[in-house]
Design an enzyme around this catalytic site. Sequence first.
Site, PDB file in Angstrom:
ATOM      1  N   GLU A   9       5.269   9.080   2.630  1.00 49.32           N
ATOM      2  CA  GLU A   9       5.760  10.159   3.476  1.00 49.32           C
ATOM      3  C   GLU A   9       6.743  11.090   2.790  1.00 49.32           C
ATOM      4  O   GLU A   9       7.113  12.126   3.325  1.00 49.32           O
ATOM      5  CB  GLU A   9       6.395   9.607   4.764  1.00 49.32           C
ATOM      6  CG  GLU A   9       7.684   8.833   4.579  1.00 49.32           C
ATOM      7  CD  GLU A   9       7.439   7.400   4.205  1.00 49.32           C
ATOM      8  OE1 GLU A   9       7.001   7.166   3.061  1.00 49.32           O
ATOM      9  OE2 GLU A   9       7.688   6.509   5.012  1.00 49.32           O
ATOM     10  N   ASP A  82       6.698   3.919   5.271  1.00 50.58           N
ATOM     11  CA  ASP A  82       7.747   2.908   5.398  1.00 50.58           C
ATOM     12  C   ASP A  82       7.356   1.735   6.290  1.00 50.58           C
ATOM     13  O   ASP A  82       6.504   1.856   7.168  1.00 50.58           O
ATOM     14  CB  ASP A  82       9.030   3.548   5.943  1.00 50.58           C
ATOM     15  CG  ASP A  82       9.721   4.422   4.907  1.00 50.58           C
ATOM     16  OD1 ASP A  82       9.488   4.222   3.712  1.00 50.58           O
ATOM     17  OD2 ASP A  82      10.486   5.318   5.309  1.00 50.58           O
ATOM     18  N   ASP A  84       8.340   0.230   8.968  1.00 47.22           N
ATOM     19  CA  ASP A  84       8.953   0.171  10.292  1.00 47.22           C
ATOM     20  C   ASP A  84       8.019   0.871  11.278  1.00 47.22           C
ATOM     21  O   ASP A  84       6.931   1.313  10.906  1.00 47.22           O
ATOM     22  CB  ASP A  84      10.362   0.784  10.295  1.00 47.22           C
ATOM     23  CG  ASP A  84      10.373   2.239   9.838  1.00 47.22           C
ATOM     24  OD1 ASP A  84       9.301   2.859   9.737  1.00 47.22           O
ATOM     25  OD2 ASP A  84      11.474   2.755   9.575  1.00 47.22           O
ATOM     26  N   GLU A  86       8.189   3.761  12.777  1.00 44.51           N
ATOM     27  CA  GLU A  86       7.946   5.168  12.456  1.00 44.51           C
ATOM     28  C   GLU A  86       6.952   5.278  11.305  1.00 44.51           C
ATOM     29  O   GLU A  86       6.028   6.091  11.323  1.00 44.51           O
ATOM     30  CB  GLU A  86       9.267   5.850  12.084  1.00 44.51           C
ATOM     31  CG  GLU A  86       9.325   7.328  12.374  1.00 44.51           C
ATOM     32  CD  GLU A  86       9.301   7.648  13.863  1.00 44.51           C
ATOM     33  OE1 GLU A  86       8.667   8.668  14.209  1.00 44.51           O
ATOM     34  OE2 GLU A  86       9.885   6.900  14.661  1.00 44.51           O
ATOM     35  N   TYR A 284      14.968  -0.948   1.366  1.00 37.64           N
ATOM     36  CA  TYR A 284      14.824  -0.023   2.496  1.00 37.64           C
ATOM     37  C   TYR A 284      16.096   0.010   3.335  1.00 37.64           C
ATOM     38  O   TYR A 284      16.677  -1.029   3.640  1.00 37.64           O
ATOM     39  CB  TYR A 284      13.637  -0.443   3.359  1.00 37.64           C
ATOM     40  CG  TYR A 284      13.239   0.591   4.375  1.00 37.64           C
ATOM     41  CD1 TYR A 284      13.021   1.913   3.997  1.00 37.64           C
ATOM     42  CD2 TYR A 284      13.098   0.251   5.717  1.00 37.64           C
ATOM     43  CE1 TYR A 284      12.662   2.869   4.935  1.00 37.64           C
ATOM     44  CE2 TYR A 284      12.718   1.194   6.654  1.00 37.64           C
ATOM     45  CZ  TYR A 284      12.508   2.507   6.252  1.00 37.64           C
ATOM     46  OH  TYR A 284      12.156   3.456   7.183  1.00 37.64           O
ATOM     47  N   ARG A 286      16.739   1.247   6.426  1.00 36.13           N
ATOM     48  CA  ARG A 286      16.727   1.171   7.894  1.00 36.13           C
ATOM     49  C   ARG A 286      16.340  -0.248   8.286  1.00 36.13           C
ATOM     50  O   ARG A 286      15.165  -0.598   8.288  1.00 36.13           O
ATOM     51  CB  ARG A 286      15.759   2.198   8.488  1.00 36.13           C
ATOM     52  CG  ARG A 286      16.232   3.631   8.293  1.00 36.13           C
ATOM     53  CD  ARG A 286      15.412   4.636   9.072  1.00 36.13           C
ATOM     54  NE  ARG A 286      15.912   5.985   8.851  1.00 36.13           N
ATOM     55  CZ  ARG A 286      15.469   6.808   7.913  1.00 36.13           C
ATOM     56  NH1 ARG A 286      14.498   6.421   7.089  1.00 36.13           N
ATOM     57  NH2 ARG A 286      15.981   8.014   7.770  1.00 36.13           N
ATOM     58  N   HIS A 329      12.483  -7.044   7.335  1.00 34.65           N
ATOM     59  CA  HIS A 329      13.095  -6.456   6.150  1.00 34.65           C
ATOM     60  C   HIS A 329      14.158  -7.375   5.575  1.00 34.65           C
ATOM     61  O   HIS A 329      14.617  -8.306   6.205  1.00 34.65           O
ATOM     62  CB  HIS A 329      13.789  -5.138   6.493  1.00 34.65           C
ATOM     63  CG  HIS A 329      12.860  -4.088   6.989  1.00 34.65           C
ATOM     64  ND1 HIS A 329      13.299  -3.026   7.732  1.00 34.65           N
ATOM     65  CD2 HIS A 329      11.534  -3.924   6.864  1.00 34.65           C
ATOM     66  CE1 HIS A 329      12.281  -2.249   8.034  1.00 34.65           C
ATOM     67  NE2 HIS A 329      11.199  -2.790   7.525  1.00 34.65           N
TER      68      HIS A 329
END
Length: 821
Positions: A9, A82, A84, A86, A284, A286, A329
Site C-alpha cells: 500500500e 499490512d 491488520d 485495514e 509494524y 499499529r 503482531h
Amino acid sequence: MAKNLVIVESPAKAKTIEKFLGKEYTVTSSFGHIADLPSKELGVDVDKGFAPKYVVDKEKKALVSKLQGLANKAETIWLASDEDREGEAISWHLAETLKLDQQKVKRIVFNSITKSAIQKAIENPRSINYDLVNAQQARRILDRLVGYELSPVLWKKIKPGLSAGRVQSVAVRLIVEREREIEEFAPESSFKVSAAFTTGQGSGFAAKLLDTFQSEAEAVAFLEAVKGADFQVESLDKKPAKKSPAAPFTTSTLQQEASRKLYFSVSRTMQVAQRLYEAGLITYMRTDSTNLSGEAIAAAKSAIIQQYGEEYHQVRQYKSKSKGAQEAHEAIRPTNMELQQPNLDRDQSRLYELIRTRTLASQMSDAKLERTNVKISNNKQGSRFSANGEVIVFDGFLKVYLEGKDEEDIEEQDGMLPAMQVGEALTAESITATQRFTRAPYRYTEASLVKKLEELGIGRPSTYAPTISTIQNRGYVEKGSVDGSDREYLQLTLEGDGIAKKTLTEKVGSDKGKLVPTDIGKIVNDFLVSHFATILDYNFTAKVEKDFDEIATGEEDWQQVLQEFYKDFHPNVIDVEENAERASGERVLGTDPKSGRQVAARLGRFGPMVQIGTAEEEEKPQFASLLPEQSIDTITFEEAMDLFKLPRKLGTYEGMEVEANVGRYGPYVRYGKKFVSLDEGESVFDVDFKRAAELIQAKEKADAPIATYEEKPVTKGKGRFGPYIKWDGIFINVPKKYDFDALSKEDIAELIEDKKKKEAEKRVREWPEEGIVLEKGRWGKLQLVKGRSRVPLAKTVDPETLTLEQAKELLASKTKSKKSK
C-alpha cells in the site's frame, strides 16, 4: 516481464521490499485503498443489509488501469498490505476491483520489512481473511452512518460546517467534562510542615511531618509547641525493594512515551514510526500486543550480554491486555537489536532510540533498591516527622531506560539519607509550615488522552492519531497557550525562637500544550450528550469496539451488529431533527444600562460573541466577537460591555487614522491599511496613542529596505521560522552563520542567488505564459503553483505527460472547492 507481482500500500514500503526480492518479482504500490465509500453521498444501502457502494476515486483510475495491466501479465499476484483489518480490506479491494483470478492470488503478511520476514511470508501464503475484512467494513459503515446522519443535524441545530463522529465525539466529551471539573473545582488550603535536620556528624537531610493543619492558627500553634524541642531518631526501617521494567511498546504506549519524552504529537509519532517501519528498521507500528518473538528475545539477550554483561539479562514474556485482531503482531521493536545508530534524520533517530532502549530494558534484570524510612520524635509534642531514602544497589534495566510519567502521576522522589542510629539526637535547623492547595484535575495532554481512551476501550491503535487531529482541526479542541496565573501562599518558618512569616507566589493553572475545549466544542458536546446519549456513552463506544473484535474472529455477524445499532439510532436522529430546539450555548449576562436591553454571550454564525438585544425585538441586536482568550462560559458582564467599545480610536498618525482592535490573530493596531500586532501580554483596551506610535515606527523601521539587488528592494524581518530577508516577493530564511543585524551586500547577494538556484532546482516543468509552475514542495511532493494557489499533484498523475489544460483544470477545481466551502 516478471512472473510475480507484489502489491503493497505504500511506495516507501515497495522500495524497501524490492531490495529483498529477485528479478522475478515486480513490487508496486496501491497508495492505500484503491476503492472506498463515495465522498459526497452516504454510499450505504441500509435496506439491503447495509450493502456498501465502493467507488474508485477519479484520481486513482489511472493507477487502477496500471495495476490491472501489471496483474494481467503476472503469473502470481502477491497481496502484501499490512497485517491488520485495514490492510486486509486493502487486499480485498484490490482483488475485487482488479477482478483478480483467485487461482493467481496469494495473500502474504509480515510484521517487519526484513529479508527473512518477507521470505517467510512468501513461503507461507494464505487467502484473504474475510472476517477481518468484515470487521473493517463494519467500522467504516457504522462510522459513515454516524457521521452522515448526525452532522446535518448539527448544521441545522447549531451551525453549518460542523461534524460528529463515533470516536471523535466521545474524545471531545472527555475533554469537556474534564474542563467542567476544573471550572467547578474549589481549592482548599492546608499547611504542610517540613524540617531541615542535622545529624551529630553534621550531615543534613529533610523530613516531613506526618500531620497536616487546616489553618494558619493551627500551624502557628504547632511551631510554638516545638520551640526548643529535642529531636531524636525514634525508628529506622530498612527494606530491600525492586523495580521491574515496562513492557515493550504497543501503539498507544509509544504515543504516550514519545509525547512525554520527545514532545511529539500523536500524529507526528505515527508519521515517524511509519517511516521507520517502511525502511525496515522496526516492526509494524499499529499493534495492541506486548509480545516479543523468540527470535527477538534471543537477539535482545545477545545485545544485553554483549553491551552490559550476563547479570543485566532476564528473559521476560509479557501478556497483552487486549485480545483483538492485532494480538497476532509483536510489540513494536527494532528489527536488528544490535543496530544502535542508523543514519536517520533527527526525529527518526530519536524515536528509534526510544524504541530500541525500551525493548532492551524489557528483557533486563530488575533494579535492586534499598529503601529507608526514619521516624523522628521530640520531647515536647506527640507528632512525628518522617523521611524516606532510596539507594540503588544494582541498576539493572535502569542502566538504559526509565519510563516517563504524566504530570498527574509525578510524585516527589526519595533522596539519599545519611547514616543514623535509633536514639540518635538530631538538630532542627529550621521547621517550615507551608500553605498548600488541593489541585484541580489536570487537563488532558495528547498522551494522557490516549491513555484514557485505551483504559475505556474506546478506539484502537490506528484511530488515536486521526481522532486527536480531527477534533483539533474541527475547532472543537485547541492546544492551550497560557503559562498559568500567580497565586499567593503563606510560609511560616521557625528558626531558633522566632517565627517568620512570608507571602510567596506560585504559578497555577497552566494549560500550555494541553487540550482545551473551545466554546463550539462545548456546545456541540452538550447537544450530542443531551440528544444522543447512547452514541456518547463510554460503555456503548467500548462495546462497539468489542463487537468489531468479535466480527474479526468470526464470532459475530457484521450486518447483524449494524442492524442492532441502526434500529434505535436512525429514529432518534429523525426525532431530534424534527423536534429539538436550536443550541447556541446562550448565557444571559445582564442588562445594558443605556438601552435596557438584554446582554448575552452565545455562539453566532462566525463564532462566540456577545449580543445586546434579541432577535424578537424590533430594533436589531448589536454584536461583538469574543477575544481569543475569552469564553462564553466565563466572560463577565463588564468584559462583554468592553467589547462594544472596539475598535478604539487612538488618534492620527501622518494623516492616517489609528485604531486598536482584535482580529483573527489577536489584538492589533491599524493605521491606514497596515496592521501591527500588539506584543504578548498587551491589552487592546490599555494601548494608547503613544504606544501605538512606537509600534508603528518600529514596524516601519523593520519594513524599510536594507539594500537593493537587481534594482529591487530588500527588506528583513523575523517570522514564525526565524529571521528572513524578502526580495522580489520571495521570503529567504537567514541561517545562523550570518550576522542578521549586520548583513553585508555580499551576504544578501549570496542568500538571494542560493535561493534562486534552489527554486530553479525545484521546478520540474513550467508554463511561463500562464504563470503556472510544477515544482517539488515539502518532502519532495509535486505541486502546481500559480500566484498564491498551490495544488498538490496526485501520485497517480504522471508529471511528464501533464498538459497545460490539465494543470489549469486542477487549479480551477481548487478555486471552485474553496468558493463552495
